[in-house]
Design a protein around this motif. Structure first.
Motif, PDB file in Angstrom:
ATOM      1  N   GLY A  58       0.720  -1.287  -0.117  1.00 47.87           N
ATOM      2  CA  GLY A  58       0.018   0.155  -0.084  1.00 47.87           C
ATOM      3  C   GLY A  58       0.877   1.321   0.024  1.00 47.87           C
ATOM      4  O   GLY A  58       2.083   1.264   0.341  1.00 47.87           O
ATOM      5  N   PHE A  59       0.262   2.665  -0.384  1.00 42.58           N
ATOM      6  CA  PHE A  59       0.977   3.502  -0.489  1.00 42.58           C
ATOM      7  C   PHE A  59       1.270   4.083   0.939  1.00 42.58           C
ATOM      8  O   PHE A  59       2.548   4.692   1.044  1.00 42.58           O
ATOM      9  CB  PHE A  59       0.137   4.533  -0.942  1.00 42.58           C
ATOM     10  CG  PHE A  59      -0.297   4.594  -2.425  1.00 42.58           C
ATOM     11  CD1 PHE A  59       1.041   4.664  -3.347  1.00 42.58           C
ATOM     12  CD2 PHE A  59      -1.521   4.523  -3.071  1.00 42.58           C
ATOM     13  CE1 PHE A  59       0.556   4.327  -4.714  1.00 42.58           C
ATOM     14  CE2 PHE A  59      -1.866   4.475  -4.498  1.00 42.58           C
ATOM     15  CZ  PHE A  59      -0.542   4.350  -5.016  1.00 42.58           C
ATOM     16  N   SER A  60       0.529   3.595   1.993  1.00 41.65           N
ATOM     17  CA  SER A  60       1.025   4.136   3.459  1.00 41.65           C
ATOM     18  C   SER A  60       2.260   3.354   3.892  1.00 41.65           C
ATOM     19  O   SER A  60       3.291   3.625   4.423  1.00 41.65           O
ATOM     20  CB  SER A  60      -0.132   3.704   4.482  1.00 41.65           C
ATOM     21  OG  SER A  60      -0.421   2.624   4.388  1.00 41.65           O
ATOM     22  N   GLY A  61       2.179   1.996   3.244  1.00 39.90           N
ATOM     23  CA  GLY A  61       3.600   1.249   3.695  1.00 39.90           C
ATOM     24  C   GLY A  61       4.822   1.991   3.072  1.00 39.90           C
ATOM     25  O   GLY A  61       5.771   1.816   3.772  1.00 39.90           O
ATOM     26  N   VAL A  62       4.452   1.972   1.558  1.00 42.77           N
ATOM     27  CA  VAL A  62       5.675   2.832   0.916  1.00 42.77           C
ATOM     28  C   VAL A  62       6.215   4.041   1.596  1.00 42.77           C
ATOM     29  O   VAL A  62       7.513   4.140   1.805  1.00 42.77           O
ATOM     30  CB  VAL A  62       5.368   2.777  -0.408  1.00 42.77           C
ATOM     31  CG1 VAL A  62       6.597   3.533  -1.327  1.00 42.77           C
ATOM     32  CG2 VAL A  62       4.806   1.547  -1.089  1.00 42.77           C
ATOM     33  N   SER A  63       5.280   5.086   1.946  1.00 40.03           N
ATOM     34  CA  SER A  63       5.469   6.175   2.380  1.00 40.03           C
ATOM     35  C   SER A  63       6.155   6.042   3.989  1.00 40.03           C
ATOM     36  O   SER A  63       7.197   6.803   4.156  1.00 40.03           O
ATOM     37  CB  SER A  63       4.297   7.247   2.598  1.00 40.03           C
ATOM     38  OG  SER A  63       3.456   6.692   3.356  1.00 40.03           O
ATOM     39  N   GLY A  64       5.649   5.089   4.807  1.00 41.11           N
ATOM     40  CA  GLY A  64       6.039   4.912   5.983  1.00 41.11           C
ATOM     41  C   GLY A  64       7.562   4.505   5.954  1.00 41.11           C
ATOM     42  O   GLY A  64       8.309   5.162   6.676  1.00 41.11           O
ATOM     43  N   TRP A  65       7.954   3.538   5.314  1.00 47.21           N
ATOM     44  CA  TRP A  65       9.376   3.184   4.978  1.00 47.21           C
ATOM     45  C   TRP A  65      10.122   4.059   4.515  1.00 47.21           C
ATOM     46  O   TRP A  65      11.431   4.107   4.869  1.00 47.21           O
ATOM     47  CB  TRP A  65       9.118   1.723   4.331  1.00 47.21           C
ATOM     48  CG  TRP A  65       8.768   0.598   5.020  1.00 47.21           C
ATOM     49  CD1 TRP A  65       7.729  -0.080   4.957  1.00 47.21           C
ATOM     50  CD2 TRP A  65       9.527   0.036   6.137  1.00 47.21           C
ATOM     51  NE1 TRP A  65       7.841  -1.316   5.929  1.00 47.21           N
ATOM     52  CE2 TRP A  65       8.682  -1.132   6.648  1.00 47.21           C
ATOM     53  CE3 TRP A  65      10.878   0.253   6.815  1.00 47.21           C
ATOM     54  CZ2 TRP A  65       9.209  -1.799   7.903  1.00 47.21           C
ATOM     55  CZ3 TRP A  65      11.408  -0.413   7.921  1.00 47.21           C
ATOM     56  CH2 TRP A  65      10.477  -1.352   8.361  1.00 47.21           C
ATOM     57  N   SER A  66       9.838   4.892   3.311  1.00 49.03           N
ATOM     58  CA  SER A  66      10.468   5.980   2.790  1.00 49.03           C
ATOM     59  C   SER A  66      10.830   7.035   3.887  1.00 49.03           C
ATOM     60  O   SER A  66      11.877   7.500   3.958  1.00 49.03           O
ATOM     61  CB  SER A  66       9.617   6.715   1.761  1.00 49.03           C
ATOM     62  OG  SER A  66       9.410   5.734   0.721  1.00 49.03           O
ATOM     63  N   VAL A  67       9.828   7.218   4.871  1.00 48.12           N
ATOM     64  CA  VAL A  67      10.413   8.369   5.619  1.00 48.12           C
ATOM     65  C   VAL A  67      11.202   8.022   6.854  1.00 48.12           C
ATOM     66  O   VAL A  67      12.254   8.517   7.096  1.00 48.12           O
ATOM     67  CB  VAL A  67       8.730   8.919   6.545  1.00 48.12           C
ATOM     68  CG1 VAL A  67       9.072   9.653   7.612  1.00 48.12           C
ATOM     69  CG2 VAL A  67       7.957   9.721   5.576  1.00 48.12           C
ATOM     70  N   THR A  68      11.086   6.543   7.167  1.00 44.92           N
ATOM     71  CA  THR A  68      11.996   6.141   8.116  1.00 44.92           C
ATOM     72  C   THR A  68      13.276   5.911   7.604  1.00 44.92           C
ATOM     73  O   THR A  68      14.339   6.554   8.158  1.00 44.92           O
ATOM     74  CB  THR A  68      11.632   4.409   8.296  1.00 44.92           C
ATOM     75  OG1 THR A  68      10.361   4.598   8.790  1.00 44.92           O
ATOM     76  CG2 THR A  68      12.424   3.862   9.481  1.00 44.92           C
ATOM     77  N   LEU A  69      13.506   5.739   6.195  1.00 50.43           N
ATOM     78  CA  LEU A  69      14.895   5.689   5.726  1.00 50.43           C
ATOM     79  C   LEU A  69      15.432   7.177   5.576  1.00 50.43           C
ATOM     80  O   LEU A  69      16.664   7.352   5.694  1.00 50.43           O
ATOM     81  CB  LEU A  69      14.683   5.014   4.248  1.00 50.43           C
ATOM     82  CG  LEU A  69      14.581   3.205   4.234  1.00 50.43           C
ATOM     83  CD1 LEU A  69      14.660   2.859   2.603  1.00 50.43           C
ATOM     84  CD2 LEU A  69      15.689   2.853   5.134  1.00 50.43           C
ATOM     85  N   TYR A  70      14.517   7.997   5.170  1.00 53.44           N
ATOM     86  CA  TYR A  70      15.026   9.445   5.169  1.00 53.44           C
ATOM     87  C   TYR A  70      15.408   9.964   6.359  1.00 53.44           C
ATOM     88  O   TYR A  70      16.564  10.585   6.404  1.00 53.44           O
ATOM     89  CB  TYR A  70      13.668  10.280   4.481  1.00 53.44           C
ATOM     90  CG  TYR A  70      13.708  11.751   4.564  1.00 53.44           C
ATOM     91  CD1 TYR A  70      15.018  12.275   3.676  1.00 53.44           C
ATOM     92  CD2 TYR A  70      12.978  12.494   5.264  1.00 53.44           C
ATOM     93  CE1 TYR A  70      15.076  13.644   3.442  1.00 53.44           C
ATOM     94  CE2 TYR A  70      13.261  14.061   4.913  1.00 53.44           C
ATOM     95  CZ  TYR A  70      14.162  14.622   4.279  1.00 53.44           C
ATOM     96  OH  TYR A  70      14.476  15.711   3.953  1.00 53.44           O
ATOM     97  N   ILE A  71      14.814   9.738   7.524  1.00 52.10           N
ATOM     98  CA  ILE A  71      15.246  10.084   8.716  1.00 52.10           C
ATOM     99  C   ILE A  71      16.713   9.351   9.313  1.00 52.10           C
ATOM    100  O   ILE A  71      17.679  10.018   9.635  1.00 52.10           O
ATOM    101  CB  ILE A  71      14.297   9.789   9.760  1.00 52.10           C
ATOM    102  CG1 ILE A  71      12.956  10.478   9.462  1.00 52.10           C
ATOM    103  CG2 ILE A  71      14.816   9.827  11.321  1.00 52.10           C
ATOM    104  CD1 ILE A  71      11.903  10.250  10.508  1.00 52.10           C
ATOM    105  N   ALA A  72      16.724   7.982   8.884  1.00 52.70           N
ATOM    106  CA  ALA A  72      18.141   7.465   9.122  1.00 52.70           C
ATOM    107  C   ALA A  72      19.162   8.146   8.199  1.00 52.70           C
ATOM    108  O   ALA A  72      20.059   8.327   8.697  1.00 52.70           O
ATOM    109  CB  ALA A  72      17.718   5.932   8.818  1.00 52.70           C
ATOM    110  N   ALA A  73      18.798   8.224   7.048  1.00 54.03           N
ATOM    111  CA  ALA A  73      19.817   9.059   6.196  1.00 54.03           C
ATOM    112  C   ALA A  73      20.233  10.157   6.836  1.00 54.03           C
ATOM    113  O   ALA A  73      21.784  10.550   6.802  1.00 54.03           O
ATOM    114  CB  ALA A  73      19.389   9.080   4.854  1.00 54.03           C
ATOM    115  N   ILE A  74      19.265  11.120   7.362  1.00 52.69           N
ATOM    116  CA  ILE A  74      19.741  12.421   8.054  1.00 52.69           C
ATOM    117  C   ILE A  74      20.524  12.130   9.309  1.00 52.69           C
ATOM    118  O   ILE A  74      21.517  13.074   9.233  1.00 52.69           O
ATOM    119  CB  ILE A  74      18.405  13.280   8.241  1.00 52.69           C
ATOM    120  CG1 ILE A  74      17.538  13.584   7.168  1.00 52.69           C
ATOM    121  CG2 ILE A  74      18.956  14.490   9.187  1.00 52.69           C
ATOM    122  CD1 ILE A  74      16.263  14.457   7.294  1.00 52.69           C
TER     123      ILE A  74
END
Length: 419
Positions: free
Chosen positions: A45-61
């Motif tokens: 689902g889109f929420s699953g994709v967005s949730g993991w995307s935000v998680t990886l984005y924060i980890a990268a920061i």
């Protein structure tokens, strides 16, 4: 024999930073592909994709700020940002059809017909390269390492909404970034030119005018006014149609009735405030913006002010507008991301990340569900503000090696400091 001092978690070597960013970048690329495939084949689902995307984005920061960098780090950041966008750009737009309106505008103007005169019966340029260039230039002149552009290049909201849907907000972001750059360089005509272009693209950047104004400078505001007047005059033959769907949009989005404004809606749900008039909310807006403009006037408009003194008031005005306006579409807050890239902070990260994720969930449905979503979002932002203040009060003298990434006037690692 002296024992070797163990390497601390915040002293990761550059190759470790690069390896971690490569792994995270590979994950973001896979999620970009998954985002496209979710249109016709549900998996997480889109929420699953967005949730993991935000998680990886924060980890990268986090990795970027606590690790060291070298000459390979920036190409990794740039490469991942590009390949993720290539995935979404090459897909058919499915989240929004706005890009088709932009194509229509181009077609009819090429035929010497005003796009405001007729409604269409039925690939936008991406300005993001220009935004990245402007951010790199501004970061360099502020003495901040260019790798901080990761906060812009890897933001999943932009990969989805600009790369995937081609929203014209990409042009507004580019013009805003250039206006900030030339304001820092004290070039009033160019500042006015690009701020005017931003306002002509999207109306909301006009809120930045008080922060970009320098006392005694008439060239910048005059350029903005002349550009806006000239731009609308070019289409004056269609009369009031030059304002397009603005009136219909105001009714459709509940701007006239106040339904649009979450904070007003929330207040009206409280005991004894059910009949709170919209005028009270407007009075609150006037007070908040008045205070922010006064802050801008005192800190940024003075001739003796530091060159970067305008950045925080500008970000404050932009963020306040979004929090008060409470938009329902993620691309509306895209213009905050260049500011976040220049001035990273916890409340902005929570707002951008929470907004992006929340509006891909089942709560993104106008009515009681969206009201609940906004309650969660605004509560999270309020908590982030409290945590931010608490950390500053509780740990005023954190070790220098932990403060290094956030040092100096704008709050980040300065050029010349070891990384």
């Amino acid at each position: 024999m002296t024992e070797a001092r163990p390497v601390r978690w915040h002293e990761a070597r550059a190759w470790q930073t690069n390896a971690a960013l490569l792994l995270i970048g590979a994950g973001m690329f896979a999620l970009a592909k998954q985002f496209v495939s979710e249109d016709d084949h549900f998996t997480i689902g889109f929420s699953g994709v967005s949730g993991w995307s935000v998680t990886l984005y924060i980890a990268a920061i986090v990795i970027l700020f606590v690790g060291k960098v070298d000459r390979f780090t920036f190409p990794i950041i740039l490469g991942v940002g590009i390949v993720c966008r290539l995935v979404t750009i090459n897909a058919e737009p499915f989240l929004s059809s706005d890009v088709l309106r932009y194509v229509w505008d181009g077609i009819v103007q090429h035929a010497h017909i005003s796009p405001y005169r007729y409604v269409p019966g039925d690939p936008t340029l991406s300005f993001e390269g220009l935004t990245m260039w402007g951010l790199i230039q501004l970061l360099r002149e502020l003495g901040i390492r260019r790798e901080q552009t990761l906060l812009y290049a890897w933001c999943p909201l932009l990969i989805w909404e600009i790369g995937g849907s081609g929203h014209l907000d990409s042009a507004a972001m580019a013009f805003i970034t250039l206006a900030l750059l030339f304001r820092y360089r004290n070039r009033p005509l160019l500042t006015g030119l690009f701020l005017g272009l931003a306002v002509m693209t999207k109306l909301y950047p006009i809120i930045l005018l008080p922060a970009l104004y320098r006392r005694g400078d008439w060239k910048m505001p005059a350029t903005v006014a002349a550009l806006i007047a000239g731009g609308y005059a070019a289409y004056s033959s269609v009369g009031m149609l030059v304002f397009g769907f603005l009136g219909g949009y105001a009714k459709e989005e509940g701007l006239e009735t106040g339904v649009r404004y979450f904070l007003l809606d929330w207040a009206q749900h409280q005991p004894g405030l059910h009949n709170l008039p919209i005028a009270a909310f407007y009075a609150l807006c006037v007070f908040i913006f008045g205070a922010l403009i006064h802050w801008s006037w005192r800190t940024a408009s003075q001739p003796a002010s530091p060159r970067d003194a305008f950045l925080k008031p500008a970000f404050g005005l932009a963020l306040a507008l979004m929090l008060l306006f409470s938009p329902h579409y993620p691309w509306y807050i895209a213009w905050l991301i260049p500011f976040f890239c220049l001035m990273p902070n916890l409340p902005a990260l929570v707002y951008i990340g929470g907004f992006f994720y929340g509006y891909t969930t089942a709560l993104a449905d106008p009515g009681p569900k969206m009201f609940l979503l906004n309650e969660y979002l605004y509560a999270a932002v309020l908590i982030a503000v409290a945590v931010n203040l608490l950390l500053k009060l509780t740990f005023p003298r954190l070790p220098a090696d932990l403060l290094r990434p956030f040092r100096a006037t704008t709050g980040f690692l300065r050029a010349g400091e070891s990384s």
